[in-house]
Every structure is written in C-alpha cells, then in structure tokens.
Design an enzyme around this catalytic site. Structure first.
Site, mmCIF file in Angstrom:
data_model
loop_
_atom_site.group_PDB
_atom_site.id
_atom_site.type_symbol
_atom_site.label_atom_id
_atom_site.label_comp_id
_atom_site.label_asym_id
_atom_site.label_seq_id
_atom_site.Cartn_x
_atom_site.Cartn_y
_atom_site.Cartn_z
ATOM 1 N N GLU A 277 0.823 -1.208 0.000
ATOM 2 C CA GLU A 277 0.000 0.000 0.000
ATOM 3 C C GLU A 277 0.857 1.258 0.000
ATOM 4 O O GLU A 277 0.408 2.328 -0.423
ATOM 5 C CB GLU A 277 -0.918 -0.012 1.227
ATOM 6 C CG GLU A 277 -2.201 0.765 1.035
ATOM 7 C CD GLU A 277 -3.220 0.481 2.122
ATOM 8 O OE1 GLU A 277 -4.298 -0.040 1.804
ATOM 9 O OE2 GLU A 277 -2.929 0.774 3.304
ATOM 10 N N HIS A 298 6.471 -27.510 -1.081
ATOM 11 C CA HIS A 298 5.785 -28.660 -1.681
ATOM 12 C C HIS A 298 4.669 -28.231 -2.628
ATOM 13 O O HIS A 298 3.900 -29.074 -3.092
ATOM 14 C CB HIS A 298 5.226 -29.565 -0.583
ATOM 15 C CG HIS A 298 6.291 -30.221 0.240
ATOM 16 N ND1 HIS A 298 6.734 -31.511 0.018
ATOM 17 C CD2 HIS A 298 7.030 -29.753 1.270
ATOM 18 C CE1 HIS A 298 7.685 -31.817 0.888
ATOM 19 N NE2 HIS A 298 7.883 -30.760 1.661
ATOM 20 N N LYS A 414 -13.948 0.942 -4.051
ATOM 21 C CA LYS A 414 -14.997 1.377 -3.129
ATOM 22 C C LYS A 414 -16.076 2.172 -3.872
ATOM 23 O O LYS A 414 -17.277 1.967 -3.650
ATOM 24 C CB LYS A 414 -14.403 2.230 -2.004
ATOM 25 C CG LYS A 414 -13.493 1.475 -1.048
ATOM 26 C CD LYS A 414 -12.966 2.416 0.029
ATOM 27 C CE LYS A 414 -11.990 1.733 0.960
ATOM 28 N NZ LYS A 414 -11.465 2.663 1.988
#
Length: 427
Positions: A277, A298, A414
C-alpha cells in the site's frame, strides 16, 4: 536485533549504493520534509506515546480481561493486521491463555460472520471496534452484528462495559456513536496512518486484553529507534531498503517474504500491506508476496526453483531461537527410514531445510536471497521488527520517489461497489 545478511544475493551492496541519496533521504525522514511528512508520527512514537492514555488502557483492559473469554477485534487492514501479527507471533497459534482474540470486520463473507456469531453465543465476550472514521464498510456492518449480539445477550447497560472503540479523538461516526452510547474510547493519532498504527491504541489495547506484555513491545520499538539512527548501510533498515531498490531497478518485480514458522504468517500479511500500500503507486513498486516454508516448498517450490528468472527474489526470516523445541522420537521398526533424524530437534531440522533451500534457490536457481536474522519470537522482538520494517519501508518508498503514506488507489473499488449498492450521493 535484526541483521540483514546479503551473502546469498551475489551482490556487493557497497558498489551499487548511492550513499549520498541515502543520506539525503535520511535527512528528509528525520526532519519530516519528504512526501506525506504529516504522517511521520510513528517515527518518535516509542518515546512520544501518550503515557497517561496508556495507563488508562491498562486499567480498562484488566477489567475487561477479568470478565470475558473472547475479545472480538473488529477492523480491517492496518486496524487489525498488526494486532493479529503480534498476537500470533508472541502467543502462537494454540495458546492456552485466558482471553482469546478473534477477528471480524476484515471480510464481508456471510459464512464467516454467521459461524462467528454461532461460536460466540455461548461465550462471554467483549468487543474492540477500530476505525478512524467509523464509516468503513466491512467493520461497520460487522460491528452492527456483534454489538446487537452482545446487547441481546447481556443488556445495554452491561454491554457499555464490554465495548471499547478505538477511533478519532474528536470526530467521525464511530466517535459520535461511542459517545452517545457511553462506550469507552481511545485515540488513533492524526499523524499515524493505519498500516503504521500497531504501536498505537489500535494494536496495543487488544494486546493488553490478551495479556501480552506491551511494555516489552514498546521497549523493543525504542531499542530499534535508538539503534537504527545512522545514515549509511550500518543502519540495517536502510540496508534492506537499498538492496530491494537495487533489485527493483534490475528488473525484479516481486519480493517474497519467507518464514519457516507458521505463527509468523500474519506478520507476513501485515508486511504485505505495509509495503504494497505504501509503494504501489505511479506504476512503480515491487509486488510484496509471502510463502511459508517448508509447506510451500511442496507447492510453489517448483516454480521458485525452475520458473522465470529475474522476476522474484526472496526475503527470508531466520529465527535463531524457537519458543519451544522437541526431538524426533525413535521408532523401533523404522518403516519410514527416519530414525537418522532422532539425533536432531525439530528446530535443527527446520534450520537445515532453510539452509538447503537457500542453497537451492540462490546457487542452483540463481535467485537472490536476503536473510533477515531474528533472535527469537517474543514481545520485544515484535516491537523492534515493527519499527525496523516501517523505517525500511519509508526509505524504500522515498528511493522510488513515491509518497509512502497515502493510498489513493484503494478508493476506486470502493466507488464502484458503492455505486452498485446505490449508496446515497454516489452517481
């Protein structure tokens, strides 16, 4: 308490660093003259935190701790990641302490919230809701659910003693609501952004309720502040920032933070927000990712070993002393052929896996490996590493010439969501 080891990068950092630029940025940081300098309050926080408020938090936390089994920490992003990182790093994943911290407001998953409600129905619980504005969607709607659950369970008068809000000192929806309903409040400082806020009441209050020694967290942060003062590469935070910036300028796109301890997974999530950010702006910045080894060896190990080169480098957290250790038991039949490991403890085997992976990835795979050497996983170390990473990030972002302290890009989704939900005032 943190040493940056570059032996496995095949880079002589002293030959590639622009030391004059580092010194210039150092002055920008300490004099608070760089981009976003209004949000450098964390820089002196280990000295300047509000001691009176801290003692008040201790009193409220002790009372709350005596009455509950579970504290629901409601927040998203920097309002919960640092707290959860500290809780899991210090107490581990299966601690037997009196108060459990669980987290809400970090998702809109109906299944998660429903199951959490069911879990809490037979628990004595309290709430710590964390939001600067009080209007952030995820914590806002979650708080409505858990506030109602608590009030229905114990009544409004008792709920007042079990709900604490961490918010703005004077304004905002959460401050207004808390004052109206009589909830205790503590302050999010105006000069410290969310992802830098773990050492403020945002992180410290719920950690106090958990029983973690927050005095030691502050001691660790203060130790980091006092040690990381030089304007050259003897400053380990700057050393980390410079090597990251050099690799970025060489074309690398991703910094993968690697831990060999499961209880550090949330620390890697906090780190991803801090760096992602802060740096991902103006079409710049490394992508912060994370893996837990040996688990991810793995699954992703094949890609790391033989996938595209010059795309990713690794930052490896090496813990010198585990919180606990145990030996591999002897099996008389030895069907699995693993009795040869009984001479070693689990930590010794884990450290050997770390060494083997570093050799495989850095030598055979030609992938730079930065090693951050931590002494242990405790409260003081947590305070130290928070300050270390915040300082390293600030230097790193200024080397990119971006503002470390804003996040304009997160507003785009948003707006689209609010528009689709027909929020009043959104066109």
């Amino acid at each position: 308490m943190i040493k940056v080891n570059l032996d496995h990068t095949n880079i002589d950092i002293n030959k590639v660093v622009d030391l004059n630029k580092v010194k210039q940025i150092h002055q920008m940081i300490i004099n608070k003259t760089g981009k976003g300098n209004d949000y450098l309050g964390w820089l002196n926080w280990p000295n300047d935190y509000n001691k009176t408020e801290y003692e008040q938090m201790k009193q409220v936390a002790n009372k709350l701790r005596s009455e509950i089994e579970v504290l629901v920490v409601i927040g998203i992003g920097g309002s919960y990641l640092g707290c959860r990182a500290a809780d899991e790093m210090i107490r581990g994943l299966y601690h037997q302490d009196k108060v459990e911290l669980i987290y809400a407001g970090n998702t809109m998953s109906s299944t998660y919230i429903y199951q959490l409600v069911e879990y809490l129905k037979n628990k004595n619980f309290g709430i710590c809701v964390i939001s600067k504005s009080g209007t952030t969607t995820e914590p806002g709607i979650s708080f409505r659910v858990f506030e109602k659950l608590l009030v229905d369970k114990v009544g409004l008068n008792k709920a007042k003693d079990l709900i604490v809000a961490i918010t703005d000192k004077n304004k905002g929806a959460l401050k207004q609501l808390a004052d109206k309903k009589g909830y205790q409040t503590f302050v999010i400082p105006n000069d410290i952004g969310g992802r830098f806020s773990v050492l403020t009441p945002v992180g410290i209050f719920p950690l106090l309720v958990s029983g973690i020694n927050t005095d030691n967290i502050f001691n660790g942060a203060l130790k980091a502040k006092n040690e990381l003062i030089n304007d050259d590469l003897s400053n380990q935070a700057y050393k980390y920032a410079v090597i990251r910036n050099y690799l970025y300028n060489q074309g690398y796109k991703t910094d993968a933070l690697i831990s060999y301890e499961l209880q550090l997974q949330m620390l890697t999530e906090w780190w991803k927000q801090l760096f992602g950010e802060s740096e991902g702006k103006d079409n710049k910045g490394l992508l912060p990712s994370s893996m837990i080894f040996s688990t991810d060896l793995h699954s992703l190990g094949q890609w790391v070993q033989e996938g595209p080169r010059n795309v990713m480098f690794e930052t490896i957290i090496k813990i010198e002393k585990p919180n606990y250790d145990l030996n591999v038991p002897i099996d008389e039949d030895n069907y699995d052929g693993l009795n040869y490991l009984t001479k070693n403890s689990f930590h010794q085997i884990n450290q050997t896996a770390l060494k083997g992976a570093i050799q495989a990835h850095s030598v055979t795979g030609n992938m730079p490996n930065i090693v951050l050497e931590f002494e242990k996983m405790d409260d003081e170390q947590f305070g130290y590493l928070v300050y270390f990473f915040e300082l390293a990030l600030t230097m790193s972002a200024y080397l990119l010439d971006v503002n470390p302290f804003n996040q304009p890009g997160v507003e785009v989704y948003k707006y689209n969501m609010f528009k689709l939900l027909n929020k009043p005032g959104i066109k």
